[in-house]
Design a protein around this motif. Structure first.
Motif, PDB file in Angstrom:
ATOM      1  N   PRO A  52      62.131  -1.785  25.149  1.00  0.00           N
ATOM      2  CA  PRO A  52      62.523  -1.546  26.515  1.00  0.00           C
ATOM      3  C   PRO A  52      64.168  -2.115  26.582  1.00  0.00           C
ATOM      4  O   PRO A  52      64.926  -1.744  27.447  1.00  0.00           O
ATOM      5  CB  PRO A  52      61.752  -2.247  27.366  1.00  0.00           C
ATOM      6  N   GLU A  53      64.530  -2.727  25.460  1.00  0.00           N
ATOM      7  CA  GLU A  53      66.081  -3.280  25.689  1.00  0.00           C
ATOM      8  C   GLU A  53      66.868  -2.750  24.719  1.00  0.00           C
ATOM      9  O   GLU A  53      68.146  -2.795  24.803  1.00  0.00           O
ATOM     10  CB  GLU A  53      65.903  -4.878  25.076  1.00  0.00           C
ATOM     11  N   ALA A  55      67.046  -2.887  21.678  1.00  0.00           N
ATOM     12  CA  ALA A  55      67.452  -3.820  20.466  1.00  0.00           C
ATOM     13  C   ALA A  55      67.083  -3.515  19.313  1.00  0.00           C
ATOM     14  O   ALA A  55      67.317  -4.319  18.342  1.00  0.00           O
ATOM     15  CB  ALA A  55      66.933  -5.048  20.995  1.00  0.00           C
ATOM     16  N   ILE A  66      66.688  -5.763  13.968  1.00  0.00           N
ATOM     17  CA  ILE A  66      66.315  -6.158  15.298  1.00  0.00           C
ATOM     18  C   ILE A  66      67.727  -6.760  15.635  1.00  0.00           C
ATOM     19  O   ILE A  66      68.102  -7.785  15.274  1.00  0.00           O
ATOM     20  CB  ILE A  66      65.068  -6.832  15.707  1.00  0.00           C
ATOM     21  N   GLY A  73      61.727 -10.497  23.155  1.00  0.00           N
ATOM     22  CA  GLY A  73      60.365 -10.925  22.516  1.00  0.00           C
ATOM     23  C   GLY A  73      59.426 -10.294  23.159  1.00  0.00           C
ATOM     24  O   GLY A  73      58.232 -11.199  23.131  1.00  0.00           O
ATOM     25  N   GLY A  75      57.111  -7.994  22.370  1.00  0.00           N
ATOM     26  CA  GLY A  75      55.949  -7.670  21.335  1.00  0.00           C
ATOM     27  C   GLY A  75      55.926  -6.159  21.365  1.00  0.00           C
ATOM     28  O   GLY A  75      54.888  -5.940  20.643  1.00  0.00           O
ATOM     29  N   CYS A  77      57.322  -3.565  19.966  1.00  0.00           N
ATOM     30  CA  CYS A  77      57.614  -3.078  18.822  1.00  0.00           C
ATOM     31  C   CYS A  77      56.739  -3.346  17.756  1.00  0.00           C
ATOM     32  O   CYS A  77      56.122  -2.676  16.992  1.00  0.00           O
ATOM     33  CB  CYS A  77      58.965  -3.437  18.446  1.00  0.00           C
TER      34      CYS A  77
HETATM   35  S1  SF4 Z   1      60.203  -7.769  20.948  1.00  0.00           S
HETATM   36 FE1  SF4 Z   1      60.639  -5.641  20.123  1.00  0.00          FE
HETATM   37  S2  SF4 Z   1      60.199  -4.206  21.820  1.00  0.00           S
HETATM   38 FE2  SF4 Z   1      60.436  -6.170  22.559  1.00  0.00          FE
HETATM   39  S3  SF4 Z   1      62.558  -6.535  22.915  1.00  0.00           S
HETATM   40 FE3  SF4 Z   1      62.406  -7.406  21.054  1.00  0.00          FE
HETATM   41  S4  SF4 Z   1      62.768  -5.607  19.606  1.00  0.00           S
HETATM   42 FE4  SF4 Z   1      62.589  -4.837  21.592  1.00  0.00          FE
END
Ligand code: SF4
Ligand code: SF4
Length: 97
Positions: A52-53, A55, A66, A73, A75, A77
């Motif tokens: 969602p970011e 990233a 990442i 964080g 989770g 992914c």
């Molecule tokens: S944990 Fe994974 S899905 Fe969540 S913001 Fe970080 S990189 Fe993106």
């Protein structure tokens, strides 16, 4: 020493430069960090599309890792990776994990 007058201060609430959101690092409240195993990764890019970011950068059709400046964080992914190439680890706080 003479201080600044209110007339010298920038007006509040104004965005002076467009496109400045990339300068605002949004990951400083993360409690879990994703760890990526390049060896396990099959470059399906599911994590890239689900993050969602935004990233998880991709270049030439391959995941580039990442971006921890923007990862929050969550989770997602790690949960979506079909080969478990991403695992979530506790952030280190004051030297303790
Ligand atoms: S944990 Fe994974 S899905 Fe969540 S913001 Fe970080 S990189 Fe993106
Ligand atoms: S979801 Fe897993 S296998 Fe697919 S690109 Fe991301 S880390 Fe690699």
């Amino acid at each position: 020493m003479k201080g600044k007058s209110w007339k010298n201060l920038p007006e509040g609430g104004l965005i002076l430069e467009a496109g400045n959101s990339v300068a605002f690092k949004t990951a400083d409240w993360r409690t879990l960090t994703p760890e990526w195993s390049k060896d396990k990764c099959i470059n399906c890019l599911k994590c890239h599309f689900m993050c969602p970011e935004g990233a998880i950068p991709v270049k030439g059709g391959k995941m580039q890792g990442i971006d921890l400046n923007f990862c929050k964080g969550c989770g997602i992914c790690a949960a979506e990776c079909p080969v478990k190439a991403i695992t979530m680890k506790k952030e280190c706080v004051n030297g303790k994990a």
